[in-house]
Design an enzyme around this catalytic site. Sequence first.
Site, short mmCIF file in Angstrom:
data_model
loop_
_atom_site.label_atom_id
_atom_site.label_comp_id
_atom_site.label_asym_id
_atom_site.label_seq_id
_atom_site.Cartn_x
_atom_site.Cartn_y
_atom_site.Cartn_z
N ALA A 28 0.81 -1.22 0.00
CA ALA A 28 0.00 0.00 0.00
C ALA A 28 0.85 1.27 0.00
O ALA A 28 0.36 2.35 0.28
CB ALA A 28 -0.93 -0.02 1.21
N LEU A 42 3.51 1.79 1.98
CA LEU A 42 4.10 2.08 3.29
C LEU A 42 5.34 1.21 3.58
O LEU A 42 5.79 1.13 4.73
CB LEU A 42 3.07 1.90 4.41
CG LEU A 42 1.85 2.83 4.37
CD1 LEU A 42 0.98 2.64 5.60
CD2 LEU A 42 2.25 4.30 4.24
N ALA A 75 10.25 -3.50 5.32
CA ALA A 75 10.34 -3.64 6.78
C ALA A 75 10.47 -5.12 7.16
O ALA A 75 11.25 -5.47 8.04
CB ALA A 75 9.11 -3.02 7.43
N ASP A 125 13.24 2.39 0.19
CA ASP A 125 12.46 1.74 1.26
C ASP A 125 13.34 1.03 2.27
O ASP A 125 13.14 1.14 3.48
CB ASP A 125 11.57 0.64 0.66
CG ASP A 125 10.35 1.18 -0.02
OD1 ASP A 125 10.40 2.33 -0.48
OD2 ASP A 125 9.36 0.44 -0.08
O1 PMV Z 1 4.94 1.34 -3.20
P1 PMV Z 1 6.32 1.25 -2.64
O2 PMV Z 1 6.41 1.65 -1.20
O3 PMV Z 1 6.98 -0.08 -2.93
O4 PMV Z 1 7.20 2.34 -3.39
C1 PMV Z 1 7.54 2.24 -4.76
C2 PMV Z 1 8.35 3.44 -5.09
C3 PMV Z 1 8.82 3.54 -6.54
O5 PMV Z 1 9.60 4.73 -6.62
C4 PMV Z 1 7.64 3.68 -7.48
C5 PMV Z 1 9.66 2.35 -6.96
C6 PMV Z 1 10.95 2.24 -6.21
O6 PMV Z 1 11.46 1.11 -6.06
O7 PMV Z 1 11.53 3.27 -5.80
#
Ligand code: PMV
Length: 327
Positions: free
Chosen positions: A113, A115, A120, A162
Amino acid sequence: MVTSSAPGKVYLFGEHAVVYGEPAVPCAIERRARVTVEAQDNGIRVHAGDLTLDGFTVEYDGTSGRPDVDVSDDLVDAGMGYINEAVAQAQDAAGVEDVGFDISIESEIPLGAGLGSSAAVAVATIDAAARELGVELTPVEIADRAYHVEHTVQDGEASRADTFCSAMGGAVRVEGDDCRTIDAPDLPFVIGYDGGAGDTGALVAGVRRLREDYGFAADTVSAIGDIVRRGEEALVDDDIEELGRLMNFNHGLLEALGVSSRSLDAMVWAARDAGALGAKLTGAGGGGCIVALDETPETTTALEYTPGCEQAFRAELDSQGVRVEEQ
Ligand code: PMV
């Protein structure tokens, strides 16, 4: 037996553009995944009560095909992929092979979603499994290993954002392989969740196509980079109102790139109408979560009454990254 935890995150600025070398600023939030690991003779057994709204438990020895559980195949494949790869990283760090693990996951972070739930889980699993094998890794080493987990499971479509944010905590800045922690004031995050999830791979591919086909889409991606750089200045100045304005701008550009959705836009507008300083989608988009800045309870209340919003909650910036809970 070891339990470690790691936080989820929101993107203050820069998702999608970060894939093309622009900077991004994710911030860890006080919502954690907790992973308990106990070594056993062989195989990997995973108990994951809260990974989805339904929850599931998987008993899996790594060889006997698919686990039989009542959630979508994609979610199970992805979940097992992260855990298998995280365990492989811990084994590599400890220089051992063929150790089995009993793994329990409890997560307060909705899956897929925006986050950072998978990051994590990967970060906490690597920390707990490595400790269980007698090795203590630094958060930077864990971030790097967790990035390789995401990179493998997501077929190369992962940035370091992330995993670095979850391992280090606080606000971080990621530009390509250059990852660093940055100072941030207390940010009054409010999150709205539509109960859904976007398909990150498809959304990233969509932006890639637009960027190749249209010069102005490439300019839009660069403009997001400009917003991030201005946002960094606002963070240094503790200028929360400017941060809000820049978040609104960032959301508009993500919308133009086709990664928002009706429910995300509805939540963004509900937050703005309620007086939030700014609001934007967070993560890949397509569905999932928005993040707003509001010190008052108004945005949370407005989101609770917004059709399409399933959950609204406050989430303070979490200054702590990965940490051991019990050893
Ligand atoms: O949806 P999430 O939290 O996996 O974020 C993806 C973020 C992107 O920039 C679209 C892809 C990435 O790996 O950075």
